[in-house]
Write an enzyme that holds these catalytic residues in place. Structure first.
Site, PDB file in Angstrom:
ATOM      1  CB  SER A 144      -1.028  -0.019   1.283  1.00 24.46           C
ATOM      2  OG  SER A 144      -1.658  -1.116   1.119  1.00 24.46           O
ATOM      3  CG  HIS A 190      -1.809   3.651   3.950  1.00 29.98           C
ATOM      4  ND1 HIS A 190      -2.947   3.469   4.267  1.00 29.98           N
ATOM      5  CD2 HIS A 190      -1.152   2.581   3.705  1.00 29.98           C
ATOM      6  CE1 HIS A 190      -3.345   2.294   3.930  1.00 29.98           C
ATOM      7  NE2 HIS A 190      -1.984   1.563   3.921  1.00 29.98           N
TER       8      HIS A 190
END
Length: 277
Positions: A144, A190
Site C-alpha cells: 500500500s 500510507h
C-alpha cells in the site's frame, strides 16, 4: 540531397518531416511501448509469487516482513521485501486491484522506468516512515505504501492535464479515513508513500522539458538517498535509546522473526500484532 526510403529528399524536407513526426514519447517524457502494462503485470506477478511463498514458508515470511526492531538489528532488506508481501487473500486482492488501476494509468502516462522508479521509491519511503514512527515490535507488510505513491502521482498528473479530479480526491479522502479509523492499518506507510508520490509526481509533471530526464532521475535518486539517510539517523537514535541495543543484542528480534505467524487471523486476532500496509 539525402537518401530516403524512396529516392532522395532535400535537407529542408527532412527537417520539416522530423518536426511533423511524433517523437514516440509520452507527455511526461517516457517512451511509448507496444506493451504499456508490462511493468505493472510484472509487479503483480512478483507480489503474487511472494504471497504464495509466504504461505508455504513461515521462515520466508518471518525474515522478510517489516519490523523496526529487526531492521535496527541489521535486516535492512525488510524495508524493501515487506512491500511485496501480503497478509491474506483479501489483502492482496485489494492491493493488486489498486495496482492494476493506478499502475496501468501511470505506466502509460510516464513510461516504464519512471513508473518503476515511482513505485519502488514510494514503497521504500513508506517502509522508512514505518521504521521511524511505528512501535519497535510492530510487524507490517503490504504494497500500500507504493500504491499510495502511485495515487499521489496520479493526482499531480490529473492536475497537470487539467482533468476533473473530483472522484479521485473523494477516493483519496475515503482511503485516508479508512487508514486512520480502522485498526491494524499502517498509517505510516500510507502517509510516507503518498507524500513521496506527490513530490515525485510534481517533478515528473513540471520539470523543464529540455532537462526533464535528468530532473526525473535526479529526484528519484535524491528521495531514495534522503530515505537511506533517515534509516541511518533512526539507527543512531535507537542505539542511543536506553535498553534498545541490549535487547537487540540478546537476539529477541531474531528469534521472534522466525516464529510461525498466523496468516489467517481468527476474529481479527493473530499470534503477532500484525499491521497491514
Amino acid at each position: 540531397m539525402q537518401p530516403a526510403s524512396v529516392g532522395f529528399q532535400c535537407p529542408d524536407c527532412v527537417r520539416q518531416g522530423r518536426r511533423d513526426t511524433r517523437s514516440g514519447l509520452t507527455a511526461f517524457g517516457g517512451r511509448l511501448s507496444v506493451r504499456p502494462r508490462a511493468v505493472t503485470s510484472t509487479l503483480i506477478a512478483i507480489n503474487v509469487a511472494c504471497f504464495l511463498a509466504a504461505h508455504v514458508s513461515a521462515r520466508f515470511l518471518g525474515d522478510t516482513v517489516m519490523q523496526p526492531f529487526a531492521v535496527y538489528s541489521g535486516d535492512y532488506w525488510r524495508l524493501i521485501t515487506s512491500t511485496f508481501l501480503h497478509y491474506q487473500v483479501l489483502h492482496i486482492l485489494l492491493n493488486m486491484y489498486a495496482l492494476w488501476i493506478f499502475g496501468t494509468f501511470a505506466e502509460v502516462q510516464l513510461g516504464r522506468w519512471r513508473f518503476l522508479g515511482l513505485y519502488l521509491v514510494s514503497g521504500f519511503v513508506g517502509s522508512v516512515t514505518v521504521f521511524w514512527f511505528a512501535p519497535l515490535g510492530q510487524v507490517s507488510l503490504g504494497a500500500s505504501g507504493a500504491i499510495f505513491g502511485l495515487f499521489g502521482a496520479t493526482i499531480v498528473i490529473f492536475r497537470k492535464r487539467r482533468a476533473n479530479m473530483t472522484q479521485l480526491l473523494i477516493l483519496l479522502a475515503l482511503n485516508l479515513v479508512i487508514t486512520f479509523t480502522i485498526p491494524n492499518i499502517s498509517w505510516q506507510a500510507h502517509v510516507g508513500g503518498l507524500v513521496s508520490g506527490l513530490v515525485i509526481g510534481y517533478a515528473y509533471a513540471y520539470a523543464p522539458r529540455p532537462q526533464r530526464a535528468v530532473v526525473h532521475g535526479g529526484v528519484l535518486v535524491l528521495i531514495f538517498a534522503l530515505a537511506v539517510a533517515g534509516v541511518v539517523v533512526r539507527d543512531r537514535e535507537l542505539a542511543a535509546t536506553p535498553g534498545v541495543p541490549a535487547t537487540a543484542a540478546a537476539g529477541i528480534v531474531r528469534s521472534a522473526s522466525t516464529r510461525p505467524m498466523a496468516l489467517r487471523p481468527h476474529c481479527g486476532q493473530a499470534l503477532w500484532r500484525t499491521t497491514v500496509l
